[in-house]
Write a protein that holds these residues in place. Structure first.
Motif, PDB file in Angstrom:
ATOM      1  N   ASN A 326       0.733  -1.603  -0.293  1.00 31.77           N
ATOM      2  CA  ASN A 326      -0.528   0.029  -0.194  1.00 31.77           C
ATOM      3  C   ASN A 326       0.740   1.180   0.007  1.00 31.77           C
ATOM      4  O   ASN A 326       0.209   1.875  -0.170  1.00 31.77           O
ATOM      5  CB  ASN A 326      -0.932   0.117   1.354  1.00 31.77           C
ATOM      6  CG  ASN A 326      -2.139  -1.011   1.347  1.00 31.77           C
ATOM      7  OD1 ASN A 326      -2.930  -0.864  -0.163  1.00 31.77           O
ATOM      8  ND2 ASN A 326      -2.421  -1.325   1.733  1.00 31.77           N
ATOM      9  N   ILE A 327       1.738   0.975   0.079  1.00 38.28           N
ATOM     10  CA  ILE A 327       3.483   2.722   0.409  1.00 38.28           C
ATOM     11  C   ILE A 327       3.770   2.339  -0.828  1.00 38.28           C
ATOM     12  O   ILE A 327       4.682   3.381  -0.927  1.00 38.28           O
ATOM     13  CB  ILE A 327       3.876   2.628   1.556  1.00 38.28           C
ATOM     14  CG1 ILE A 327       4.761   0.825   1.776  1.00 38.28           C
ATOM     15  CG2 ILE A 327       3.248   2.173   2.471  1.00 38.28           C
ATOM     16  CD1 ILE A 327       5.377   1.628   2.628  1.00 38.28           C
ATOM     17  N   GLU A 328       3.651   1.031  -1.722  1.00 35.90           N
ATOM     18  CA  GLU A 328       4.258   0.820  -2.805  1.00 35.90           C
ATOM     19  C   GLU A 328       3.068   2.607  -3.832  1.00 35.90           C
ATOM     20  O   GLU A 328       2.817   2.742  -4.487  1.00 35.90           O
ATOM     21  CB  GLU A 328       4.412   0.029  -3.381  1.00 35.90           C
ATOM     22  CG  GLU A 328       5.349   0.210  -4.965  1.00 35.90           C
ATOM     23  CD  GLU A 328       6.334   0.337  -4.401  1.00 35.90           C
ATOM     24  OE1 GLU A 328       7.647   0.995  -4.947  1.00 35.90           O
ATOM     25  OE2 GLU A 328       7.608  -0.324  -3.230  1.00 35.90           O
ATOM     26  N   ASN A 424      13.988   6.883  -9.154  1.00 32.82           N
ATOM     27  CA  ASN A 424      15.219   6.053  -8.899  1.00 32.82           C
ATOM     28  C   ASN A 424      13.987   5.229  -7.455  1.00 32.82           C
ATOM     29  O   ASN A 424      13.134   4.611  -7.508  1.00 32.82           O
ATOM     30  CB  ASN A 424      15.883   6.598  -7.782  1.00 32.82           C
ATOM     31  CG  ASN A 424      15.050   7.505  -6.114  1.00 32.82           C
ATOM     32  OD1 ASN A 424      13.751   7.367  -5.965  1.00 32.82           O
ATOM     33  ND2 ASN A 424      15.362   8.274  -6.050  1.00 32.82           N
ATOM     34  N   LYS A 425      14.731   4.378  -6.764  1.00 35.61           N
ATOM     35  CA  LYS A 425      14.693   2.867  -5.819  1.00 35.61           C
ATOM     36  C   LYS A 425      12.876   3.623  -4.666  1.00 35.61           C
ATOM     37  O   LYS A 425      12.407   2.820  -4.275  1.00 35.61           O
ATOM     38  CB  LYS A 425      15.114   2.483  -5.327  1.00 35.61           C
ATOM     39  CG  LYS A 425      16.050   2.482  -4.505  1.00 35.61           C
ATOM     40  CD  LYS A 425      16.859   2.513  -3.645  1.00 35.61           C
ATOM     41  CE  LYS A 425      18.245   2.492  -2.384  1.00 35.61           C
ATOM     42  NZ  LYS A 425      19.272   2.254  -1.612  1.00 35.61           N
ATOM     43  N   ASN A 426      13.285   5.283  -4.578  1.00 36.50           N
ATOM     44  CA  ASN A 426      12.280   5.570  -3.277  1.00 36.50           C
ATOM     45  C   ASN A 426      10.884   6.292  -4.171  1.00 36.50           C
ATOM     46  O   ASN A 426      10.292   6.768  -3.616  1.00 36.50           O
ATOM     47  CB  ASN A 426      12.905   6.167  -2.665  1.00 36.50           C
ATOM     48  CG  ASN A 426      13.605   6.070  -1.702  1.00 36.50           C
ATOM     49  OD1 ASN A 426      14.227   5.148  -1.224  1.00 36.50           O
ATOM     50  ND2 ASN A 426      14.929   6.727  -1.981  1.00 36.50           N
ATOM     51  N   ASN A 427      11.153   6.003  -5.710  1.00 41.25           N
ATOM     52  CA  ASN A 427      10.560   6.078  -6.390  1.00 41.25           C
ATOM     53  C   ASN A 427       9.948   7.367  -6.835  1.00 41.25           C
ATOM     54  O   ASN A 427       9.170   8.248  -7.180  1.00 41.25           O
ATOM     55  CB  ASN A 427       9.036   6.223  -5.956  1.00 41.25           C
ATOM     56  CG  ASN A 427       8.397   4.167  -6.306  1.00 41.25           C
ATOM     57  OD1 ASN A 427       8.828   3.840  -7.080  1.00 41.25           O
ATOM     58  ND2 ASN A 427       8.141   3.794  -5.934  1.00 41.25           N
ATOM     59  N   LYS A 428      11.313   8.341  -6.717  1.00 45.21           N
ATOM     60  CA  LYS A 428      11.232  10.025  -6.884  1.00 45.21           C
ATOM     61  C   LYS A 428      11.979  10.008  -8.079  1.00 45.21           C
ATOM     62  O   LYS A 428      12.840   9.206  -8.869  1.00 45.21           O
ATOM     63  CB  LYS A 428      12.534  10.471  -6.093  1.00 45.21           C
ATOM     64  CG  LYS A 428      11.313  10.941  -4.664  1.00 45.21           C
ATOM     65  CD  LYS A 428      10.808  11.723  -3.802  1.00 45.21           C
ATOM     66  CE  LYS A 428       9.983  11.992  -3.045  1.00 45.21           C
ATOM     67  NZ  LYS A 428       9.303  12.808  -3.001  1.00 45.21           N
ATOM     68  N   ILE A 429      11.621  11.547  -8.771  1.00 45.32           N
ATOM     69  CA  ILE A 429      12.062  11.692 -10.591  1.00 45.32           C
ATOM     70  C   ILE A 429      13.822  11.554 -10.133  1.00 45.32           C
ATOM     71  O   ILE A 429      14.117  13.035  -9.959  1.00 45.32           O
ATOM     72  CB  ILE A 429      11.560  12.305 -10.979  1.00 45.32           C
ATOM     73  CG1 ILE A 429      10.164  12.055 -11.529  1.00 45.32           C
ATOM     74  CG2 ILE A 429      12.395  13.092 -12.513  1.00 45.32           C
ATOM     75  CD1 ILE A 429       9.047  12.731 -12.152  1.00 45.32           C
TER      76      ILE A 429
END
Length: 437
Positions: A326-328, A424-429
């Protein structure tokens, strides 16, 4: 390493479940013991001292981040300055949450105490990182006050010391009482808080993520929340498994209830009209985890099935799995937001989508770092009256999207562009590369 999920170690089973889950799935999880749970002279979780707890976890996994939760004055079992605990914390934890706000409600007093603790910690361990701010139940903060706090810390701490602040606590209306989250989630308030934290280049962290609906959790992370704390919910999960095992054995149930009742740990979680004798199961669910290390509870547990610990850990890991799903963040949704914000010239929300090390490259521009990339976008926006992005087609490979676009400038001029956007792996651009068609 920046875990998205931080879990309170309400019991040894929970700690072991976290270790097993993180090792098996190669996923980073934070562990956030409070001073009552784990302390320099022992806490209610497995009677662990700070040193013993940290050594136990670090000897079994490299996939956890150990964070002292609510370190500071009056956060233990007695009213004291918190320094003896803090000294031990600085030696053994990866991050310490400097939370002075339970004692210092006045802003200036809290600011000064936060600065004193961080400077003292830096002198003892220059490698230690910090979390600042607090949750709403201790002291409510507005986004303006949070901005002021981070601004004041930056101006009054030496640069090398301020750089060790990693997390800032945000508030969005959630709060715990008993076995429920009684707060009113405020999406707009959260977004304002996230804008503040992003502006200061820190990682947003929210407390009290327990007992919230999946769709609210998803919304928090889609808004840009980066990390969340969950604690009592996992303790209650273990308690429920134990209650299921006890079943209709009234003798064991009464023993468990009496142990919980005598602990008085339930008192702060219930309303004044709560009648313990009429709500035995609820009382046990509220504070069962506080007594797991008590000899009398261990006697009760020995009368249950031999695989009780395995059942408990399986249930905990199932819940961790649900939290992780759910936090993905949905990268496709983030991509839609990116082009929407760009078309609206919305620099602040664009900033929330970017990693601090983001780079932007097109036929005229090369910028590296969030500040420079935002300035580059600002220059683009200032050079036109209107700009609108139409996405014609998108292709995804791994964390990279290739987007065929038509950009309309000032409602008249059109440009065909291909954007290659990488997450990136933290789902930031992390990268935007634009090519003229």
């Amino acid at each position: 390493m920046n875990p998205k999920l931080f879990i309170g170690p309400m019991s040894k089973n929970i700690v072991d479940a976290i270790i097993e889950y993180s090792n098996k799935n190669e996923v980073k999880i934070g562990i956030i013991p409070s001073r009552r749970q784990v302390e320099f002279d022992g806490g209610y979780v497995n009677n662990w001292t700070t040193e013993d707890f940290c050594n136990y976890v670090k000897s079994r996994t490299n996939n956890t981040l150990l964070v002292r939760d609510h370190g500071g004055p009056s956060q233990g079992n007695t009213e004291e300055d918190g320094l003896e605990s803090f000294i031990k914390d600085c030696k053994h934890f990866d991050v310490v949450h400097v939370d002075v706000w339970k004692k210092h409600k006045n802003y200036n007093d809290g600011l000064n105490a936060t600065i004193d603790f961080i400077i003292r910690g830096y002198d003892m361990n220059p490698e230690l990182y910090y979390e600042v701010g607090t949750e709403e139940a201790i002291r409510p903060f507005t986004s303006e006050e949070l901005d002021l706090l981070l601004t004041d810390l930056k101006s009054r701490l030496p640069k090398e010391v301020y750089s060790k602040i990693l997390y800032a606590v945000v508030q969005s209306g959630t709060a715990l009482k008993g076995n429920t989250n009684i707060g009113n989630y405020n999406n707009e308030r959260l977004i304002k808080m996230l804008e503040v934290v992003s502006k200061h280049g820190l990682i947003s962290k929210e407390h009290n993520g327990d007992y919230i609906d999946d769709y609210i959790l998803k919304d928090k992370f889609n808004c840009g929340l980066e990390t969340i704390n969950v604690a009592p919910e996992f303790g209650q999960l273990e308690t429920k498994v134990i209650l299921e095992e006890i079943g209709d054995n009234q003798v064991l149930l009464d023993k468990f209830y009496e142990l919980c009742y005598d602990s008085k740990r339930w008192v702060k979680w219930v309303s004044n009209d709560f009648v313990p004798s009429e709500n035995k199961i609820e009382l046990i669910n509220i504070c069962g985890h506080y007594v797991f290390s008590e000899p009398k509870f261990i006697e009760i547990k020995q009368l249950l099935s031999n695989d009780i610990d395995l059942k408990i850990k399986n249930k905990i890991q199932q819940r961790i799995d649900r939290f992780m799903s759910n936090i993905e963040v949905d990268q496709n949704e983030t991509l839609v937001k990116y082009f929407e914000y760009f078309s609206n010239k919305d620099l602040q929300n664009l900033s929330n989508l970017f990693d601090n090390e983001v780079s932007l490259t097109d036929w005229d521009i090369k910028a590296v770092g969030k500040v420079d990339v935002i300035n580059a976008n600002k220059n683009i926006f200032n050079s036109v009256n209107t700009i609108n992005v139409d996405v014609i087609e998108t292709f995804k490979k791994g964390n990279k999207f290739s987007c065929q676009l038509v950009i309309t400038i000032n409602d008249t001029e059109t440009i065909e562009v291909v954007d290659v956007i990488e997450f990136n792996k933290n789902n930031k651009i992390i990268s935007v590369k634009a090519y003229k068609g």
